[in-house]
Every structure is written in C-alpha cells, then in structure tokens.
Scaffold this motif. Structure first.
Motif, short mmCIF file in Angstrom:
data_model
loop_
_atom_site.label_atom_id
_atom_site.label_comp_id
_atom_site.label_asym_id
_atom_site.label_seq_id
_atom_site.Cartn_x
_atom_site.Cartn_y
_atom_site.Cartn_z
N GLU A 1 -14.76 -8.99 -69.83
CA GLU A 1 -15.81 -8.18 -70.47
C GLU A 1 -17.13 -8.95 -70.57
OE1 GLU A 1 -13.67 -7.36 -74.12
OE2 GLU A 1 -13.16 -5.35 -73.39
N GLY A 2 -17.46 -9.72 -69.53
CA GLY A 2 -18.72 -10.44 -69.49
C GLY A 2 -18.65 -11.85 -70.02
N ASP A 3 -17.62 -12.18 -70.79
CA ASP A 3 -17.43 -13.56 -71.26
C ASP A 3 -16.71 -14.34 -70.17
OD1 ASP A 3 -18.52 -12.88 -73.73
OD2 ASP A 3 -16.56 -12.47 -74.63
N LEU A 4 -17.12 -15.58 -69.94
CA LEU A 4 -16.55 -16.39 -68.87
C LEU A 4 -15.53 -17.37 -69.43
CD1 LEU A 4 -19.70 -17.21 -66.71
CD2 LEU A 4 -18.21 -15.18 -66.67
N TYR A 5 -14.39 -17.45 -68.75
CA TYR A 5 -13.30 -18.33 -69.16
C TYR A 5 -12.93 -19.29 -68.04
CZ TYR A 5 -12.44 -15.58 -73.37
OH TYR A 5 -12.57 -14.96 -74.59
N PHE A 6 -12.31 -20.40 -68.45
CA PHE A 6 -11.83 -21.42 -67.52
C PHE A 6 -10.32 -21.33 -67.42
CE2 PHE A 6 -9.99 -25.68 -67.00
CZ PHE A 6 -10.64 -26.13 -65.86
N VAL B 1 -4.41 -20.05 -73.66
CA VAL B 1 -5.20 -21.23 -74.04
C VAL B 1 -6.42 -21.44 -73.16
CG1 VAL B 1 -3.15 -22.34 -74.99
CG2 VAL B 1 -3.85 -22.87 -72.65
N ASP B 2 -6.69 -20.53 -72.21
CA ASP B 2 -7.90 -20.66 -71.40
C ASP B 2 -9.13 -20.70 -72.29
OD1 ASP B 2 -6.43 -20.67 -69.08
OD2 ASP B 2 -6.94 -18.60 -68.50
N PRO B 3 -9.97 -21.74 -72.18
CA PRO B 3 -11.13 -21.87 -73.07
C PRO B 3 -12.34 -21.07 -72.58
CG PRO B 3 -10.90 -23.84 -71.75
CD PRO B 3 -9.75 -22.96 -71.39
N LEU B 4 -13.16 -20.69 -73.55
CA LEU B 4 -14.40 -19.95 -73.27
C LEU B 4 -15.46 -20.89 -72.71
CD1 LEU B 4 -15.99 -17.21 -73.72
CD2 LEU B 4 -16.72 -18.21 -75.90
N LEU B 5 -16.09 -20.49 -71.63
CA LEU B 5 -17.19 -21.24 -71.04
C LEU B 5 -18.55 -20.69 -71.45
CD1 LEU B 5 -15.85 -21.56 -67.38
CD2 LEU B 5 -16.08 -23.44 -69.02
N TRP B 6 -18.67 -19.37 -71.45
CA TRP B 6 -19.97 -18.73 -71.70
C TRP B 6 -19.74 -17.43 -72.44
CZ3 TRP B 6 -24.78 -20.56 -71.26
CH2 TRP B 6 -25.85 -19.68 -71.26
N ARG B 7 -20.37 -17.28 -73.59
CA ARG B 7 -20.24 -16.09 -74.42
C ARG B 7 -21.41 -15.16 -74.14
NH1 ARG B 7 -18.11 -14.30 -79.51
NH2 ARG B 7 -19.67 -13.24 -80.82
N TRP C 1 -29.48 -17.29 -74.01
CA TRP C 1 -30.34 -17.89 -72.99
C TRP C 1 -30.03 -17.23 -71.65
CZ3 TRP C 1 -28.43 -20.21 -77.23
CH2 TRP C 1 -29.30 -20.96 -78.00
N PRO C 2 -31.03 -17.10 -70.79
CA PRO C 2 -30.77 -16.50 -69.47
C PRO C 2 -29.93 -17.43 -68.61
CG PRO C 2 -33.02 -17.35 -69.61
CD PRO C 2 -32.44 -17.48 -70.99
N SER C 3 -29.15 -16.84 -67.73
CA SER C 3 -28.31 -17.62 -66.82
C SER C 3 -27.99 -16.77 -65.60
CB SER C 3 -27.01 -18.05 -67.51
OG SER C 3 -26.07 -16.99 -67.51
N PRO D 1 -27.31 -13.19 -69.81
CA PRO D 1 -27.71 -13.89 -71.03
C PRO D 1 -26.50 -14.18 -71.91
CG PRO D 1 -28.29 -11.57 -71.15
CD PRO D 1 -27.82 -11.81 -69.76
N GLY D 2 -26.59 -15.30 -72.63
CA GLY D 2 -25.50 -15.67 -73.52
C GLY D 2 -25.68 -17.08 -74.04
N ARG D 3 -24.60 -17.69 -74.49
CA ARG D 3 -24.65 -19.07 -74.99
C ARG D 3 -23.34 -19.77 -74.64
NH1 ARG D 3 -22.09 -19.19 -80.30
NH2 ARG D 3 -21.84 -17.09 -81.17
#
Length: 430
Positions: free
Chosen positions: A153-158, A197-203, A212-214, A218-220
């Motif tokens: 849903e737009g959040d990036l995970y590792f 346990v996959d950690p969040l990279l970008w919210r 911030w743009p990326s 945008p996210g953090r």
C-alpha cells in the motif's frame, strides 16, 4: 549537525595495551585492530525528551572505548546519529501542541550540554536523520535495484529472506523476533508482508506528517535504514564497532546490518557489536514511555557535580543491567571528594603502577569498576596518616614530568583519571 565542545584530554606517559571488547554476535571477546582507524558507530537519541541516565550510561561506554584506543596509540573515527524525525517525536509534539522541529532542536541542545558537562568526547560526525534523507533514499534505491524492496500500500519493506546473515547478531528464533517486533513498534501482523519481521524502509506520506520527495513517492524513512545509510557514508561498508543499548540488538541492529550487507554486498557490517546494559528505576528499565526517569539535566540543575554523575555510572560494568537509586549518587559524591583530596596533596605514593592497572582494566572489556577500585586503593594509601612519602610543595610539570617522584604522583593520578576515565579532579567551582 553540530555536536558539542571536546574536553581537553591530558597526554599520559607511555601507551596503553590494545584492548578487547565483548561482542554480542559472537558471544566472545573481540580484539581491536589498532593498525587501522577504529570506526565506531553509535545509535543516538530520539529527541522528544531530555537525556536520562540510561542514555548517559550508554554513551559513557563508547567514550571510554575511544579514550582507551587513543591512549593505546590508535585512531578513532566516531559517528553518532540523531533520530530527529520519528513517531515518538511527532506524537510528543502533537500532544504538547508544538512544532516537532522545535521540540527536536530544544532536546538536542539539552543533550549537547549534558554530554559536554559529562566530558564525553564528541563524535567526528554527528548526523541527524533529516539531513541524511538523501543518503537514505540512495540506499533504498540501491536495495530496489537488487530486488530487495517491495511495497505494501505504498509503504516499502525489506525482505529479510534476502539477507543471508539475518539473525547472526541476535541469534533469536523467528518466533522471538516476531514478539520483539511487536514490543518495539513493528507491524508483524500487517497483511501483505512477505515475512512478519520484514522491516519498514520508507513510510508513505500520511496527512499531518512530515514527508520528503523521493523516486518512490513522498514519505519518510523507516527506523533501521537510517543507521545503515549514515554509517555507510561516513565509515564505509564494514565498521569496527556498532554500539547501543541491549534493547537495540533486535530489531534495530539486526535490521540495520541486513540493510547494509545487502546494499553493499560486504559482510559483516560490523566486526563487533558492543552493547550496554539497561539502567532501571523503580523496578523497571528507564524509559520515556513508562516515565520512570532520572535526567542528567535535572541532576545538574540541582547542583550535582557532573563528575559525580560520571563516577556513579562508571561504578557499573557496561554490559550489566543495574538499578539507579539515591545511594549511587551519594557514594559517587563521597568517592569524588576523597579522590580530590588525595590528588590535592603535595606528595603521594608511587603512581606508575596505578596507571598501568587502569590501562589494563580498560583493555579488559572496559572494566570501569575495576579501574575505580584501583584508584581507590591508591587514594587509601595517599590519605593514610604518614603513608605518603615526601613533603615537597613543588608542583610537577603539567605533562606529568617527575612521575616517579612523590611530588609527581598526585599529578599523574589526576591526569590518569582525567584522560582514561574522563573524571575531572580539579576542585569544583563555587
């Protein structure tokens, strides 16, 4: 980001030995290689409240390590971060009705004053997450090129399945990892994740939150990626020491190492993981969420000598959990007064053996309590009636000259305690 002023550190005669430190990952002692700079990364504060004694105990450990390495003729490259954007900071700012940036700036400044008062040698690089956003975006982009990023849903995970060494820091079972994620603000139950346990990279951006743009919208940043990116940029692919409290072993240090190793292809991320014990109060670990805290700044406001605070912390081995109470400070204040009285004498017992013992204690896994006991024994002799040889009123040279003489011994002890333990034995002002 600006750190704080460095204390003056006396130069001692000779050199200390190369040291060993306890490594969480291997479970054994790690010998530091002083033929190259010792690159040390320590996880810093999240500035939504003042620094408490648990923080001070943690940063004191790596200050001692840096002092011992430099005294042994080695070079230290020390980096510390500041998590100046994160959920706890945003929540506290919203609760108090203030701008999160203003709250962070206030608490970072308070922290600087605390560290300076405690005579902590500042890091060579003191980096806030906000200023490191470009580095973090760069590392996430690199992970994406390696197929090590996926979206929910737009959040990036590792995906931890791609990290061959995942688990080698904490040695936890998968079930224990999942439980730890729950306790440390993770989201193991979120639908769409490949592994709990996959950690969040970008919210991805949420209304009312900073972003911030990326290239991925945008996210953090997530929590763990910040340290991997900052350490990689300022210290290289493999560092010598990763530091922080034992509460950071999992998920933070485990995940940070996985991010860095997959992004760079270099392993291990850290040659040693040196963790500090947790300081308790009222039967629980000091924590901002629980509110059972004793703040360095509050003790200083009450007029407590920072040297006494530091001595109280030095009374415990860095790897042990312990409980703070009023007796800790009372004992440290009394010890400080005795030490100052002893080094103020015009002469004293020989001190070269004491210097060797303090060096040896710190080289043996930073045995600060053993070092304090060694100084206590010299002080007992110095303050015993008729025990101190000589009555010369001449002051020895400031570089510790005449250290083999009775007149030079108190100066050597004073400079040993200052240089290696970071405790100022000059008379307290006022």
């Amino acid at each position: 980001m600006q750190s704080w002023p460095a204390p003056e550190v006396p130069r001692l005669p000779g050199r200390g030995p190369s040291g060993q430190v306890r490594d969480t990952a291997s479970g054994g002692l790690h010998t530091l290689d002083l033929t190259r700079p010792v690159r040390m990364y320590v996880c810093g504060i999240t500035p939504y409240d003042a620094a408490h004694l648990g923080h001070a105990f943690t940063y004191l450990t790596y200050d001692l390590l840096g002092r011992a390495v430099r005294d042994a003729g080695g070079e230290v490259v020390y980096v510390q971060n500041v998590t100046d954007v994160d959920d706890p900071l945003l929540e506290r700012a919203d609760r108090d009705g203030i701008d999160w940036r203003a709250l962070a700036a206030t608490e970072i400044e308070r922290y600087r004053h605390d560290m300076a008062a405690l005579r902590m040698i500042p890091p060579a690089e003191y980096i806030g997450v906000v200023e490191a956003i470009p580095l973090i975006i760069e590392m996430i982009s690199g992970l994406a090129e390696r197929g090590a990023v996926y979206s929910v849903e737009g959040d990036l995970y590792f995906p931890v399945a791609l990290a061959d060494r995942f688990g080698e820091v904490s040695h936890l079972t998968h079930a224990a990892m999942t439980e730890s994620c729950v306790a440390n603000g993770g989201d193991p139950g979120r639908p769409g994740k490949k592994d709990p346990v996959d950690p969040l990279l970008w919210r991805a951006h949420r209304p009312g939150e900073p972003s911030w743009p990326s290239p991925f919208g945008p996210g953090r940043p997530g929590w763990h990626i910040e340290c991997a990116a900052i350490a990689g940029r300022y210290l290289g692919d493999t560092i010598d020491v990763q530091g922080g409290g034992t509460d950071l072993i999992f998920p933070h240090h485990e995940a940070s190492a996985a991010h860095a190793e997959v992004a760079t292809g270099a392993a291990p991320f850290a040659r040693a993981y040196v963790h500090t014990g947790l300081v308790g109060l009222d039967g629980h670990k000091m924590s901002k969420s629980r509110g059972n805290l004793e703040f360095v700044s509050r003790l200083r406001t009450r007029g407590v000598d920072p040297a006494a605070i530091r001595l109280a912390l030095l009374g415990h081995h860095h790897a042990e959990d312990w409980e703070w109470n009023a007796g800790e400070l009372e004992a440290a204040t009394a010890r400080l007064a005795r030490w100052r009285r002893a080094v103020a004498a015009p002469a004293g017992p020989p001190a070269t053996a004491l210097l060797d013992e303090v060096r040896g204690r710190l080289a043996a896994d930073l045995d600060a309590p053993g070092a304090l006991a060694a100084v206590d024994r010299w002080v007992d002799l110095a303050l015993s009636p008729g025990a101190a040889p000589g009555t010369s009123a001449l002051s020895p040279p400031s570089d510790g000259g005449s250290v083999g003489t009775a007149a030079g011994a108190p100066r050597l002890v004073e400079e040993t305690v200052d240089a290696l333990l970071g405790v100022d034995l000059s008379p307290e002002e006022g």
